[in-house]
Design an enzyme around this catalytic site. Structure first.
Site, PDB file in Angstrom:
ATOM      1  N   HIS A  27      -0.183   0.798 -13.344  1.00  0.00           N
ATOM      2  CA  HIS A  27       0.626  -0.343 -13.777  1.00  0.00           C
ATOM      3  C   HIS A  27       2.096   0.089 -13.807  1.00  0.00           C
ATOM      4  O   HIS A  27       2.411   1.162 -14.334  1.00  0.00           O
ATOM      5  CB  HIS A  27       0.179  -0.806 -15.171  1.00  0.00           C
ATOM      6  CG  HIS A  27       0.950  -1.992 -15.634  1.00  0.00           C
ATOM      7  ND1 HIS A  27       0.734  -3.249 -15.120  1.00  0.00           N
ATOM      8  CD2 HIS A  27       1.983  -2.105 -16.499  1.00  0.00           C
ATOM      9  CE1 HIS A  27       1.584  -4.092 -15.676  1.00  0.00           C
ATOM     10  NE2 HIS A  27       2.357  -3.424 -16.518  1.00  0.00           N
TER      11      HIS A  27
ATOM     12  N   ASN B 242      -6.476   2.240 -12.584  1.00  0.00           N
ATOM     13  CA  ASN B 242      -5.439   1.327 -12.096  1.00  0.00           C
ATOM     14  C   ASN B 242      -4.082   1.938 -12.384  1.00  0.00           C
ATOM     15  O   ASN B 242      -3.938   2.717 -13.335  1.00  0.00           O
ATOM     16  CB  ASN B 242      -5.576  -0.009 -12.842  1.00  0.00           C
ATOM     17  CG  ASN B 242      -4.525  -1.020 -12.425  1.00  0.00           C
ATOM     18  OD1 ASN B 242      -4.285  -1.243 -11.230  1.00  0.00           O
ATOM     19  ND2 ASN B 242      -3.877  -1.640 -13.401  1.00  0.00           N
TER      20      ASN B 242
ATOM     21  N   GLY C 235       0.781  -1.236   0.000  1.00  0.00           N
ATOM     22  CA  GLY C 235       0.000   0.000   0.000  1.00  0.00           C
ATOM     23  C   GLY C 235       0.814   1.289   0.000  1.00  0.00           C
ATOM     24  O   GLY C 235       0.365   2.297   0.530  1.00  0.00           O
TER      25      GLY C 235
ATOM     26  N   MET D  25      -4.557  -7.279  -6.688  1.00  0.00           N
ATOM     27  CA  MET D  25      -4.072  -8.357  -7.536  1.00  0.00           C
ATOM     28  C   MET D  25      -5.156  -9.391  -7.855  1.00  0.00           C
ATOM     29  O   MET D  25      -4.960 -10.586  -7.688  1.00  0.00           O
ATOM     30  CB  MET D  25      -2.878  -9.062  -6.859  1.00  0.00           C
ATOM     31  CG  MET D  25      -1.760  -8.128  -6.463  1.00  0.00           C
ATOM     32  SD  MET D  25      -1.145  -7.157  -7.842  1.00  0.00           S
ATOM     33  CE  MET D  25      -0.045  -8.343  -8.560  1.00  0.00           C
TER      34      MET D  25
HETATM   35  C1  GRF Z   1       2.664  -1.085  -7.692  1.00  0.00           C
HETATM   36  O1  GRF Z   1       3.914  -1.301  -8.300  1.00  0.00           O
HETATM   37  C2  GRF Z   1       1.572  -0.923  -8.720  1.00  0.00           C
HETATM   38  O2  GRF Z   1       2.012  -0.331  -9.914  1.00  0.00           O
HETATM   39  C3  GRF Z   1       1.155  -2.338  -8.986  1.00  0.00           C
HETATM   40  O3  GRF Z   1       1.228  -2.973  -7.731  1.00  0.00           O
HETATM   41  C4  GRF Z   1       2.184  -2.316  -6.913  1.00  0.00           C
HETATM   42  C5  GRF Z   1       1.522  -1.960  -5.636  1.00  0.00           C
HETATM   43  O4  GRF Z   1       2.418  -1.433  -4.696  1.00  0.00           O
HETATM   44  N1  GRF Z   1      -0.161  -2.396  -9.603  1.00  0.00           N
HETATM   45  P1  GRF Z   1       1.904  -0.789  -3.342  1.00  0.00           P
HETATM   46  O5  GRF Z   1       1.031  -1.827  -2.651  1.00  0.00           O
HETATM   47  O6  GRF Z   1       1.146   0.456  -3.684  1.00  0.00           O
HETATM   48  O7  GRF Z   1       3.154  -0.507  -2.550  1.00  0.00           O
END
Ligand code: GRF
Length: 202
Positions: free
Chosen positions: A110, A108, A14, A91
């Site tokens: 990515h 989203n 997060g 995810m």
């Molecule tokens: C990030 O790299 C985002 O781009 C991908 O998942 C990761 C999440 O990281 N979809 P976090 O939980 O925000 O640290």
């Protein structure tokens, strides 16, 4: 300007959620984060939400059909009058029904420059491929995997002395700028979707 009601869906640490929380608290984002929802019980993102005084919900997908799991999420989204769903490291793929319910209202991030390196290992795949420029993409969510209209992209140039860790660390910092920027544009009503293209109004 009135505030947009936002739900953030997460599965992991997060750090993106944290950047959104921090920018909201600093008065830089016209949103109210109504709820943070995780499909993973141990997700540190839930703790981040609690610490910030935000409603945090774990919706256990175990033993549920995909639609049943989503139904539980939808109930909360309705309770909180959510106007924008932010997927910050969530995810899990959604069903077409869920996506339709929040069409053009779900975004989203990515960790690569789409359409390159779609899927769950953006950083690893870009690094292994040996690209010289990578970055991140914020996009609307459609029925495909990382295929929706692109709101914005930011680049992350690979340096000669980079390790995978330093590349990713810099990449995450760039994500933490890009995501709030896109959210702000959405909330200000500046995003206009024309087919695959997102026009940013002045
Ligand atoms: C990030 O790299 C985002 O781009 C991908 O998942 C990761 C999440 O990281 N979809 P976090 O939980 O925000 O640290």
């Amino acid at each position: 300007m009135s505030k947009t009601n936002v739900a953030v869906l997460v599965s992991g640490s997060g750090t993106n959620l944290q950047s959104i929380i921090d920018k909201t608290k600093a008065g830089e984002l016209p949103i109210e984060i109504k709820v943070v929802i995780s499909n993973v019980k141990e997700a540190y993102a839930l703790e981040r939400a609690q610490k910030a005084g935000i409603r945090a919900e774990f919706i256990d997908p175990k033993g549920l059909k995909r639609e049943e799991h989503e139904e539980k999420i939808l109930t909360i989204l309705k309770e909180e009058n959510v106007e924008l769903i932010v997927l910050a490291g969530y995810m899990r793929l959604m069903t077409p029904g869920f996506i339709k319910a929040y069409k053009n209202k779900m975004i989203n991030i990515h960790p690569a420059l789409l359409p390159s390196f779609a899927g769950t290992h953006g950083y690893e795949d870009a690094w292994e491929y040996g690209v010289k420029v990578s970055g991140c993409t914020v996009h609307f969510v459609d029925e495909g995997c990382d295929t929706g209209p692109i709101i914005l992209q930011k680049t992350n140039e690979i340096r000669e002395d980079d390790t995978f860790e330093s590349f990713k660390e810099r990449g995450l910092k760039i994500e933490h700028e890009a995501f709030p920027e896109a959210i702000k544009l959405f909330c200000e009503g500046k995003l206009e979707i024309e087919g695959r293209k997102v026009r940013i109004k002045k």
